[in-house]
Enzyme design. Structure first.
Site: not given
Lengths: 276, 236
Positions: B13-15, B117
């Site tokens: 997932r986008t962090l 995410n």
């Protein structure tokens, strides 16, 4: 139609290229009580005959609101109709939720038709035994569609399905050219007249019929009994149309019912419960 | 059942964002919508890419402008292109307008946010359909609204106040562009992620036009810029 060796399941073609089970499903629609639809440029009116199976019971619901801008009237196996109406409501709600916009009627009927088609091509299913008159509004105006058990759909200016619908169709064929420009009131009047044709002399009252309207600026709704009765009275659609000449003989009243009206037509008793 | 968020090691997932675009500003005007955005793609504090198209047309009736993670914007364009494709395949005279596209995007962004995410973007969606003008915005947490003028990121702090004072109904095209240029100039002076290469996008009932890139004239000889720290004790 007669029984033959190709009509046992829907996945068997006849040598003449017919699917008999689908045709038998369309028969179920013809046996159901009548449903009528007509449209103008801005409104759609749906009307249907309501026959209760006995005096003790209520009558079957045959008109369903699908969304503010779409409604449907059915003829045939009403249980199938109920299930399909639920599907249509679901599709409309999901579309509205995602796009904040009403589902165009034209797309809904295609989805409905595709759903019906599936049942004509699976050995473990049967075709839906219900015909649907779908009336609704979208950007391009008012629309009326007829969805068949076969998975076909057609757009109509006016149409009637179910038993004795031919009488209504004959009336509609005479009048349909004026429908596009018709006012809302005249459209409802024509629906009532067409409905009366299917009753074949029986009395048209607000307890034997249901009318629903959808139009520009008017959400789909079923007219209540009082409104319908007052419309029937207003248009004087009680028995036969009053004779043209104002006869001075008093007992030749224009509202006289012709003789056969009181006998219930024999075919009604033969209607099985699920077909009403 | 899966662990709820997952450890960082196995997660996709986008962090945090990597290559980002800065503000987008949009206004309604007489004939439709005007959008402005520069062509910069920053890599942290480096002004790495200088020809990034951050505005694209969507179907016949809408344009989208994006700030935030550029790769997520490219992903959003894939979703939108697919949406429009299926819409066209119905071939029935109906087409998605800007309102429908905006709401679809809102559902996508909010759904991703709920799964922890997100698509790391703030989007501006504008368009005209059947004479009705529409201008809205939606961001990575799913917050969405419509207005006569919208902006993302720094634009909210520097451009919206200008627009609140100077926007009015029925701006001409020339007035609208002048107003947007005023907003973009302030952003150029004060937003360190801004680059001096911008495009203006216009959408009307007739269709979409995205201008060729150009740059704004700047003036750095303002007295306040000459000795910027003169009033601030302790600054250098």
């Amino acid at each position: 139609m007669f029984r033959n060796q190709y009509d046992t399941d829907v996945t068997t073609w006849s040598p003449a290229g017919r699917l008999f089970q689908v045709e038998y499903a369309m028969e179920a629609v013809k046996q159901g009580s009548a449903a009528i639809g007509l449209r103008s440029k801005t409104h759609v009116v749906l009307a249907c005959v309501n026959k209760a199976s006995s005096e003790l019971s209520s009558h079957q619901k045959k008109i369903f609101k699908v969304d503010d801008h779409i409604g449907v009237s059915i003829a045939g196996l009403t249980a199938d109709g109920r299930v399909l109406s639920r599907y249509m409501r679901n599709e409309c709600i999901n579309y509205s939720y995602t796009y904040e916009s009403p589902l165009p009627v034209g797309r809904l009927v295609v989805q409905l038709a595709d759903k019906a088609q599936v049942c004509t091509q699976r050995s473990w299913k049967r075709p839906y035994g219900v015909g649907l008159l779908v009336g609704g509004l979208d950007e391009s105006g008012a629309h009326l569609y007829y969805n068949c058990p076969s998975g076909n759909y057609f757009e109509y200016q006016a149409f009637a399905i179910g038993s004795r619908s031919q009488a209504a169709k004959t009336y509609l064929e005479r009048k349909f050219e004026g429908f596009t420009e018709s006012s809302r009131e005249n459209l409802i009047k024509d629906a009532l007249f067409a409905l009366r044709e299917t009753l074949q002399g029986e009395k048209l009252t607000s307890s034997t019929c249901t009318i629903a309207v959808v139009g520009v600026g008017e959400a789909f709704h079923i007219l209540d009994q009082e409104t319908v009765q007052s419309l029937i009275n207003e248009f004087e659609i009680v028995g036969e149309e009053p004779p043209a000449d104002e006869a001075t003989v008093p007992d030749q009243g224009g509202v006289a019912e012709p003789g056969p009206a009181d006998q219930g037509t024999p075919t009604d008793q033969g209607v099985t419960p699920m077909d009403v | 059942m899966n662990n709820l968020i997952g450890s960082d090691a196995d997660s996709q997932r986008t962090l945090y964002p990597y290559v980002t675009g800065t503000s987008v500003v949009g206004i309604k005007y007489k004939d439709g919508i005007l959008l402005a955005a520069d062509m910069g793609g920053s890599y942290g504090s480096t002004l790495r890419y200088k020809t990034v198209e951050r505005m694209k047309s969507v179907g016949k009736h809408s344009i989208i402008g994006a700030s935030g993670e550029i790769s997520d914007f490219q992903e959003i364009m894939r979703y939108l292109d697919e949406l429009i494709l299926y819409d066209n395949m119905w071939d029935d005279g109906n087409s998605f307008g800007p309102k429908e596209v905006h709401n679809y995007l809102t559902r996508v962004m909010y759904n991703r946010r709920n799964k922890f995410n997100p698509l790391w973007n703030s989007l501006v969606l504008g368009g005209v359909k059947n004479g009705q003008k529409y201008l809205g915005t939606v961001n990575m947490i799913g917050v969405h609204y419509e207005d006569n003028h919208v902006a993302t990121g720094f634009g909210n702090h520097l451009s919206r106040p200008i627009l609140r004072d100077e926007w009015h109904e029925n701006l001409t095209f020339e007035e609208g562009v002048k107003l947007l240029e005023k907003c973009m100039r302030v952003l150029l002076y004060r937003d360190r992620s801004a680059v001096n290469k911008l495009q203006i996008a216009k959408i009307t009932e007739e269709g979409v036009t995205i201008s060729q890139p150009y740059s704004l004239k700047t003036f750095w000889n303002f007295a306040a810029f000459q000795n910027p720290t003169v009033g601030a004790e302790g600054s250098w």
